[in-house]
Design an enzyme around this catalytic site. Sequence first.
Site, PDB file in Angstrom:
ATOM      1  CB  SER A 134      -0.844  -0.049   1.257  1.00  0.00           C
ATOM      2  OG  SER A 134      -1.680   1.061   1.290  1.00  0.00           O
ATOM      3  CG  HIS A 148      -3.904   4.988  -2.922  1.00  0.00           C
ATOM      4  ND1 HIS A 148      -5.000   4.324  -3.438  1.00  0.00           N
ATOM      5  CD2 HIS A 148      -3.519   4.295  -1.824  1.00  0.00           C
ATOM      6  CE1 HIS A 148      -5.267   3.281  -2.670  1.00  0.00           C
ATOM      7  NE2 HIS A 148      -4.400   3.237  -1.690  1.00  0.00           N
ATOM      8  CG  ASN A 150      -4.286  -1.716  -1.383  1.00  0.00           C
ATOM      9  OD1 ASN A 150      -5.465  -2.089  -1.497  1.00  0.00           O
ATOM     10  ND2 ASN A 150      -3.432  -2.324  -0.612  1.00  0.00           N
ATOM     11  NE  ARG A 152      -7.927  -5.257  -0.797  1.00  0.00           N
ATOM     12  CZ  ARG A 152      -8.244  -4.256  -1.619  1.00  0.00           C
ATOM     13  NH1 ARG A 152      -7.327  -3.360  -1.956  1.00  0.00           N
ATOM     14  NH2 ARG A 152      -9.459  -4.140  -2.119  1.00  0.00           N
ATOM     15  N   GLY A 301      -3.709  -4.240  17.805  1.00  0.00           N
ATOM     16  CA  GLY A 301      -2.343  -4.616  17.435  1.00  0.00           C
ATOM     17  C   GLY A 301      -1.892  -4.053  16.095  1.00  0.00           C
ATOM     18  NE  ARG A 303       5.609   0.118  12.852  1.00  0.00           N
ATOM     19  CZ  ARG A 303       6.160   1.084  12.108  1.00  0.00           C
ATOM     20  NH1 ARG A 303       5.636   1.410  10.940  1.00  0.00           N
ATOM     21  NH2 ARG A 303       7.244   1.722  12.534  1.00  0.00           N
TER      22      ARG A 303
END
Lengths: 346, 346
Positions: A134, A148, A150, A152, A301, A303
């Site tokens: 990303s 941009h 991304n 996945r 959790g 980041r």
Amino acid sequence: FLVYKTTASCLDAGEALSCNLYMADPITSLDEISKKKEDMKFKMELFCLKLQRQVCHALEEIDGSKFMVDKWSRKEGGGGVSCVLQDGTVFEKAGVNVSVVHGQLPPAAVQQMRTRGKKLKEGEKLPFWAVGISSVVHPKNPHCPTVHFNFRYFEIDDGTGNTQWWFGGGTDLTPAYLVENDVIHFHQVLKNACNDHDKSYYRKFKLWCDAYFNVTHRGERRGVGGIFFDDIDSPSQEKAFAFIKSCGNAVIPSYVPIIRRHVNDEFTEDEKCWQQLRRGRYVEFNLVHDRGTKFGLFTPGARIESILMSLPLTARWQYRHEPSPTSKEGELVKVLREPKHWIPMD
Amino acid sequence: FLVYKTTASCLDAGEALSCNLYMADPITSLDEISKKKEDMKFKMELFCLKLQRQVCHALEEIDGSKFMVDKWSRKEGGGGVSCVLQDGTVFEKAGVNVSVVHGQLPPAAVQQMRTRGKKLKEGEKLPFWAVGISSVVHPKNPHCPTVHFNFRYFEIDDGTGNTQWWFGGGTDLTPAYLVENDVIHFHQVLKNACNDHDKSYYRKFKLWCDAYFNVTHRGERRGVGGIFFDDIDSPSQEKAFAFIKSCGNAVIPSYVPIIRRHVNDEFTEDEKCWQQLRRGRYVEFNLVHDRGTKFGLFTPGARIESILMSLPLTARWQYRHEPSPTSKEGELVKVLREPKHWIPMD
């Protein structure tokens, strides 16, 4: 696949880094990867890491400064490599993040996938594996657009021992000033990448992009679009992956020539101010509407610094700033309100 | 009530504006108001408009510039008066908004209220009336804190012909640098306002404030708190209103002395940068977590400029900016991570 072969031979020698293929060691251990070279999870991870390095190097070459590289791990499973170039010569902020997240998907998230049509067992935690890259690049010059992208890959055990998988992703452009030839170039490169795989893709994914990057509360699109897609699980895993690779490899040729063309454009203080206002709208989309960002912010959790590295270094909100419809600023707003077909759709 | 009496006599003469009580004419027609002077909807509207003028005048006196005043109407019912002072001498952006919104509450919103314990008829649109004042003041000097306040009155027909009503609101402070005496002063003024009505209020509403203004994804509170409350419907409508008025009247004495104390403080470029980073967190809270903002952004016909006037003029996001724990910046972060009791709680 040349990409994979080269990688594999490095991995065999335990020298992935000395091959200079990546910004950091893979997230999954080399040991685990080399045992299952044909596993799509690992093929996608290595592709993402390779694309990360290519993009970082292309931007470093333009900027003259280096990316900061952070390798991090997630205690619930997985980790990532975050690369950020901040306050450079050309780029205000450029972030390229690769992450591998795996563990048990909670029932609420499974339920959400079911509403999207996935056939998954209800009310249970299901094992999943997600790999993705990303990136958002915000240049300083208001005549250089933000990009941009991304890509996945998602794998989930459906609860009966079968694995479901799909790819998603996209690339889109957000200028502060409209330069029609740049937008045509950008869309044409993405269309070519689509056409190599399925002649119906560009039309479908261009419209999906306009629908997704919609700042609904402003009645404006975020930018001039590109392509956006999800749930790609056909015609075969290899062919879907080949499409993703074409899209990934299109990022640099779609964007870098535009930056090279405008990097030395002169600009006024008013133009810089307009760019900052557009940055504010970018923040609004990402924090209010973007599915990925919202999902990340509410994931225990996660980041946070890697999720929010998509935000610009600086942004501005001015009460009732309304550019005149005949100004250059007004011209941009017009196409944001009514997305155009920049090139033939079919 | 002196406030109301003065207003009423002006209204009788149809001269509300020449009385110089408000920044603009009331939103509800003077005709309708003067027919139902004892109706809480209208008493609250006039109180909000009076407080708006008092706050605007207090800030204008400090800044030297004037508020821009916009009167707007909502086609679905109601309207508002938005006052904004932008890029002034002392204030980067100060917005004070009064709005009156009425119409039919959609079943989904009714359902949400039911989950909060309201006894309302299910699956039907219900007539409602909401009046409120909402304000955020962002000063330029990083040693001058941001303040936010909001007071609102809500009335809804429960579906059986009965009217339910309640008040909500609060005031909270967001400094970039911690000056303990300022925070103590701020909380003491709010506590005094609470204590005049119910000795249990301050403790309860201070803790509620810490719980509400929580940037959960950062593990930080937005600022050093204040008071926050909702669903105030006892001991009587008049007494609840008296409490709201005390809170509203506490805004200027809680905040203005702090600004006067620091308006001429010298500051460095680094301190300005830290303020801009804190502004970024403010944007994150408002766009990701704030119930009122999210409700507004997804309400058809809402005036977006009035909702987003709470956002600062400028903000900054820097990847992995981590102040040293022993720095002045680190001191602030510490109290944001673990809210303190600034004054005796009881």
